[in-house]
Scaffold this motif. Sequence first.
Motif, PDB file in Angstrom:
ATOM      1  N   GLY A 150       0.838  -1.160  -0.220  1.00 29.83           N
ATOM      2  CA  GLY A 150       0.094   0.007   0.053  1.00 29.83           C
ATOM      3  C   GLY A 150       0.831   1.375  -0.153  1.00 29.83           C
ATOM      4  N   ARG A 151       2.001   1.100   0.707  1.00 27.52           N
ATOM      5  CA  ARG A 151       2.767   2.450   0.932  1.00 27.52           C
ATOM      6  C   ARG A 151       3.264   2.859  -0.406  1.00 27.52           C
ATOM      7  NH1 ARG A 151       7.625   2.319   5.259  1.00 27.52           N
ATOM      8  NH2 ARG A 151       8.451   1.609   3.241  1.00 27.52           N
ATOM      9  N   ARG A 152       3.544   1.889  -1.313  1.00 30.20           N
ATOM     10  CA  ARG A 152       4.236   2.333  -2.566  1.00 30.20           C
ATOM     11  C   ARG A 152       3.208   2.813  -3.423  1.00 30.20           C
ATOM     12  NH1 ARG A 152       8.999   2.766  -1.114  1.00 30.20           N
ATOM     13  NH2 ARG A 152       9.779   2.626  -3.254  1.00 30.20           N
ATOM     14  N   GLY A 153       2.009   2.717  -3.376  1.00 29.81           N
ATOM     15  CA  GLY A 153       0.976   3.344  -3.978  1.00 29.81           C
ATOM     16  C   GLY A 153       0.906   3.043  -5.307  1.00 29.81           C
ATOM     17  N   ARG A 154       1.504   1.752  -5.875  1.00 26.04           N
ATOM     18  CA  ARG A 154       1.480   1.581  -7.366  1.00 26.04           C
ATOM     19  C   ARG A 154       0.234   0.637  -7.774  1.00 26.04           C
ATOM     20  NH1 ARG A 154       7.130   1.001  -7.159  1.00 26.04           N
ATOM     21  NH2 ARG A 154       8.048   2.844  -7.779  1.00 26.04           N
ATOM     22  N   GLY A 155      -0.334  -0.064  -6.790  1.00 25.21           N
ATOM     23  CA  GLY A 155      -1.394  -0.842  -7.155  1.00 25.21           C
ATOM     24  C   GLY A 155      -0.943  -2.404  -7.770  1.00 25.21           C
ATOM     25  N   VAL A 156       0.435  -2.397  -7.522  1.00 26.37           N
ATOM     26  CA  VAL A 156       1.139  -3.642  -8.032  1.00 26.37           C
ATOM     27  C   VAL A 156       0.093  -4.943  -7.230  1.00 26.37           C
ATOM     28  CG1 VAL A 156       3.078  -4.905  -8.371  1.00 26.37           C
ATOM     29  CG2 VAL A 156       3.207  -2.634  -8.730  1.00 26.37           C
ATOM     30  N   VAL A 157      -0.245  -5.793  -7.903  1.00 26.52           N
ATOM     31  CA  VAL A 157      -0.618  -7.100  -7.498  1.00 26.52           C
ATOM     32  C   VAL A 157       0.550  -7.953  -7.387  1.00 26.52           C
ATOM     33  CG1 VAL A 157      -2.191  -8.848  -7.560  1.00 26.52           C
ATOM     34  CG2 VAL A 157      -3.002  -6.886  -8.386  1.00 26.52           C
ATOM     35  N   LEU A 158       1.171  -8.310  -6.088  1.00 26.81           N
ATOM     36  CA  LEU A 158       2.074  -9.181  -6.045  1.00 26.81           C
ATOM     37  C   LEU A 158       2.149 -10.011  -4.682  1.00 26.81           C
ATOM     38  CD1 LEU A 158       5.031  -9.760  -6.776  1.00 26.81           C
ATOM     39  CD2 LEU A 158       5.843  -8.032  -5.234  1.00 26.81           C
ATOM     40  N   GLN A 159       2.271 -11.246  -4.787  1.00 24.99           N
ATOM     41  CA  GLN A 159       2.434 -11.902  -3.715  1.00 24.99           C
ATOM     42  C   GLN A 159       3.637 -11.938  -3.011  1.00 24.99           C
ATOM     43  OE1 GLN A 159      -0.252 -14.128  -2.753  1.00 24.99           O
ATOM     44  NE2 GLN A 159       1.053 -14.619  -0.758  1.00 24.99           N
ATOM     45  N   LEU A 160       3.584 -11.180  -2.175  1.00 23.46           N
ATOM     46  CA  LEU A 160       4.784 -11.006  -1.174  1.00 23.46           C
ATOM     47  C   LEU A 160       5.172 -12.388  -0.492  1.00 23.46           C
ATOM     48  CD1 LEU A 160       4.823  -7.164  -0.203  1.00 23.46           C
ATOM     49  CD2 LEU A 160       6.495  -8.235  -1.239  1.00 23.46           C
ATOM     50  N   PRO A 161       6.592 -12.437  -0.040  1.00 29.90           N
ATOM     51  CA  PRO A 161       6.999 -13.829   0.490  1.00 29.90           C
ATOM     52  C   PRO A 161       6.280 -13.933   1.977  1.00 29.90           C
ATOM     53  CG  PRO A 161       8.707 -12.086   0.087  1.00 29.90           C
ATOM     54  CD  PRO A 161       7.879 -11.551  -0.686  1.00 29.90           C
ATOM     55  N   GLN A 162       6.284 -15.223   2.287  1.00 24.70           N
ATOM     56  CA  GLN A 162       5.662 -15.396   3.580  1.00 24.70           C
ATOM     57  C   GLN A 162       6.991 -15.864   4.278  1.00 24.70           C
ATOM     58  OE1 GLN A 162       2.101 -17.903   2.894  1.00 24.70           O
ATOM     59  NE2 GLN A 162       1.049 -16.175   3.229  1.00 24.70           N
ATOM     60  N   ALA A 163       6.979 -15.620   5.487  1.00 24.26           N
ATOM     61  CA  ALA A 163       7.802 -15.875   6.562  1.00 24.26           C
ATOM     62  C   ALA A 163       7.515 -17.142   7.322  1.00 24.26           C
ATOM     63  CB  ALA A 163       8.322 -14.937   7.384  1.00 24.26           C
ATOM     64  N   ARG A 164       8.288 -18.185   7.428  1.00 24.94           N
ATOM     65  CA  ARG A 164       7.650 -19.385   8.312  1.00 24.94           C
ATOM     66  C   ARG A 164       8.857 -19.172   9.775  1.00 24.94           C
ATOM     67  NH1 ARG A 164       9.793 -23.570   6.801  1.00 24.94           N
ATOM     68  NH2 ARG A 164      10.943 -22.645   4.984  1.00 24.94           N
ATOM     69  N   PRO A 165       7.997 -19.331  10.805  1.00 27.86           N
ATOM     70  CA  PRO A 165       9.012 -19.334  11.915  1.00 27.86           C
ATOM     71  C   PRO A 165       9.597 -20.867  12.398  1.00 27.86           C
ATOM     72  CG  PRO A 165       6.731 -19.677  12.709  1.00 27.86           C
ATOM     73  CD  PRO A 165       6.756 -19.372  11.229  1.00 27.86           C
ATOM     74  N   ASP A 166      10.795 -20.865  12.786  1.00 27.78           N
ATOM     75  CA  ASP A 166      11.520 -22.085  12.870  1.00 27.78           C
ATOM     76  C   ASP A 166      11.588 -22.282  14.487  1.00 27.78           C
ATOM     77  OD1 ASP A 166      13.756 -21.060  14.132  1.00 27.78           O
ATOM     78  OD2 ASP A 166      14.842 -20.675  11.996  1.00 27.78           O
ATOM     79  N   ARG A 167      11.923 -23.190  14.972  1.00 26.77           N
ATOM     80  CA  ARG A 167      11.730 -23.771  16.471  1.00 26.77           C
ATOM     81  C   ARG A 167      12.766 -23.264  17.140  1.00 26.77           C
ATOM     82  NH1 ARG A 167      14.415 -28.956  17.884  1.00 26.77           N
ATOM     83  NH2 ARG A 167      15.656 -29.473  16.021  1.00 26.77           N
ATOM     84  N   PHE A 168      13.825 -22.605  16.384  1.00 24.83           N
ATOM     85  CA  PHE A 168      14.836 -21.866  17.360  1.00 24.83           C
ATOM     86  C   PHE A 168      14.562 -20.393  17.642  1.00 24.83           C
ATOM     87  CE2 PHE A 168      16.827 -25.291  14.847  1.00 24.83           C
ATOM     88  CZ  PHE A 168      17.052 -26.311  16.073  1.00 24.83           C
ATOM     89  N   GLY A 169      13.395 -19.803  17.193  1.00 26.51           N
ATOM     90  CA  GLY A 169      13.022 -18.515  17.454  1.00 26.51           C
ATOM     91  C   GLY A 169      13.404 -17.767  16.399  1.00 26.51           C
ATOM     92  N   GLY A 170      13.655 -18.225  15.127  1.00 31.15           N
ATOM     93  CA  GLY A 170      14.025 -17.331  14.073  1.00 31.15           C
ATOM     94  C   GLY A 170      12.860 -17.671  12.949  1.00 31.15           C
TER      95      GLY A 170
END
Lengths: 291, 291
Positions: free
Chosen positions: B11-31
Amino acid sequence: MRGLGLLRAAGRRGRGVVLQLPQARPDRFGGVSVDLAQLRGLERPRAALLRAWLQDSIKQWKREGKIAVWLHIPVLQSSFIATAALQGFTFHHAEGDSSTLTLWLGDGNSRLPGYATHQLGVAGAVLDNSTGKVLVVQDKNKTKNAWKFPGGLSDPGEDIGDTAVREVFEETGIKSEFKSILSIRQQHRHPGAFGKSDMYIICRLEPSSFNISFCQQECLRCEWMDLDELAKTKDATPITSSIAKLLLYGYREGFDKIDITMKEFSAVYTGLVYKLYHRELPESYKDMGGL
Amino acid sequence: MRGLGLLRAAGRRGRGVVLQLPQARPDRFGGVSVDLAQLRGLERPRAALLRAWLQDSIKQWKREGKIAVWLHIPVLQSSFIATAALQGFTFHHAEGDSSTLTLWLGDGNSRLPGYATHQLGVAGAVLDNSTGKVLVVQDKNKTKNAWKFPGGLSDPGEDIGDTAVREVFEETGIKSEFKSILSIRQQHRHPGAFGKSDMYIICRLEPSSFNISFCQQECLRCEWMDLDELAKTKDATPITSSIAKLLLYGYREGFDKIDITMKEFSAVYTGLVYKLYHRELPESYKDMGGL
């Protein structure tokens, strides 16, 4: 030196960009090596120039019979990596702030040496000879609470015995001294090694302090256990169980039965020092000549 | 999952680009772990979007108390590497067609596990018990023509004994069988290992063929030499000389004096097989219980 190739690449773009293109150094194995750290900042017009330069250069290297190209790329110039990949380069390795890509130009499959294939874990079996007790821990983060010897991954450049002594101290608070290697385990496609191989070495250590103060983050329990009991218990990993029996055998019948001892050497040409571990050699054999 | 962060960045870029941004997966070490292979093609407007997304995400991960970020980047999306480096990421490793960068968000120095630290070389000391002769070679590319045991770097996923048998065959044409490990050498900052550590293991092998047909590219000479002579000669590397004496000791007084033997195990949880090497244990100790 790729002076001619550089001029041609620059000329063809016809932009009059003044740019010091990278120079390729030949290596003694019939390949060439290019370090992009020679460049400062890869702006877009320069990226196009570099692409043309790489394409031209690969053709020329092939004509010259070069068998491989090594490309060293500082992390801030990584935009060039995809360009190189489109010309067939793949990652050889990367660490910290740079990456190295290679392209095989010779016949058949690549004969380039790979990068490091093993991580090294080292554990210490600390035996108190006066009591016959050995130092064991239970990991905090494992479901099955099996007794094992304290240990962990070796730091880069760290000797096997030093890793054992350091890890034992960090986990248990016990100070100790390296005596010998007792065993080596090799395991491939290790989940904890990013799919690489894992080498795991257990050392025999002698304690110089005895009051346990164990790391609460890593360990659930830590104690001095009768070696005899550890050798017999079901609550131990298979490797711990094997090495407990081995250590008991040495404790009862002499550590010379089980020890793989260390000797330090100096490499003549490089000035590097290295440690060689094998069974102790009788004096009569040590003195028989040779080096 | 970073759904909110994604929308805000977009939204902040305000370009209306439809883009699936990457998803972050938590790991069992707190990262958290992010794989850019989720994305297809990083065009320029998307790169700006990703930069904003990464900056926002790092802030949020810090707020959430995450201690580390792992970023997996396919080689063709490497233009994002410099962007990540400017946010503090460094290379953890790279191989083939992808790289992994990490950012430590926790307290103090990074406690993230490193990547493989060792290459592994394996040589074979092939002894013909019927004649007391051992198979030795001289390297073609060395200035000093010292006798040594044939050997070379292990392939990824290859067992120690298999490397020894393969390398001996490739260099000398001799077929052989693995019997034991005789010695281990560790050397750091090895010039032939891209500055990493080198582990070098010499195995005892028994020949099953005897006619030498050596590799002309690698070897200058190859012969069956009296073990006694190899143990005494000045024309051998220090390690070769030490191991020749050790082998002579074993040949004369029993290989059980020098052998580090192997046993194969199955890892219960992972299904992986591994090999453990240590001194042979008497039967009475093997049968004493435990695992």
